[in-house]
Design an enzyme around this catalytic site. Sequence first.
Site, mmCIF file in Angstrom:
data_model
loop_
_atom_site.group_PDB
_atom_site.id
_atom_site.type_symbol
_atom_site.label_atom_id
_atom_site.label_comp_id
_atom_site.label_asym_id
_atom_site.label_seq_id
_atom_site.Cartn_x
_atom_site.Cartn_y
_atom_site.Cartn_z
ATOM 1 N N ARG A 190 43.210 24.874 32.954
ATOM 2 C CA ARG A 190 43.936 23.635 32.673
ATOM 3 C C ARG A 190 45.306 23.578 33.348
ATOM 4 N NH1 ARG A 190 39.448 22.750 31.541
ATOM 5 N NH2 ARG A 190 38.614 21.568 29.792
ATOM 6 N N LEU A 191 45.537 24.421 34.323
ATOM 7 C CA LEU A 191 46.788 24.380 35.084
ATOM 8 C C LEU A 191 46.571 23.497 36.317
ATOM 9 C CD1 LEU A 191 47.886 28.127 34.787
ATOM 10 C CD2 LEU A 191 48.541 26.163 33.361
#
Length: 211
Positions: A190-191
Amino acid sequence: MSNLSDLRKSYEQGELDESRAAGEPLQQFKQWLEHALASEVPEPNAMTLATVGADGRPSTRIVLIKAYDARGLVWFTNYDSRKGQELALHPFAALQFHWVELERVVRIEGRVERVSAEESDEYFDSRPLDSRLGAWASPQSQVIASRAVLVANAAKAAVQHGLKPPRPPHWGGFRLQPDRWEFWQGRKSRLHDRLRYRLDEGRWIRERLAP
């Protein structure tokens, strides 16, 4: 029954790094759109259009981009439709492309204006005959009794206009003139990568946003 909270996807197909991103958003969009076309993703030209009504309520729908250049992004529709009326009242909108298979999103915001009558005529004349008759047949966004209304209207338009229906006066193009673009590339854990371009006194400023 599936538990929606358990659905997960790891985004690992690409990255969006400032060192390789275009200096101006239109060039970055061109690169990504051409990649989507070459990758044969479903309907790469489909974009969500968000407008705001007189009551302040937002609404969205899918439209198809038909042209783009330094002036903006163009789509065509019925000016009397809900979106047409909302844009006449509040001439600002947001667009979004979501190319799921490429794990990419493009968001665009800006002012909207009608394209010239000549541009609308040129595009209308390029459409298939059924689509041109359909523009006459559909009172878009209005309540109708049944599908039979559309069929009857289309038949009437065919009789009235034959093989060369003119462009209806209530039908034509809009152009969104961007002042903000955002390019989102899914990344692992999720970066995600988010690059925003915003127009500042005629110059594009590129910034990275936290995901």
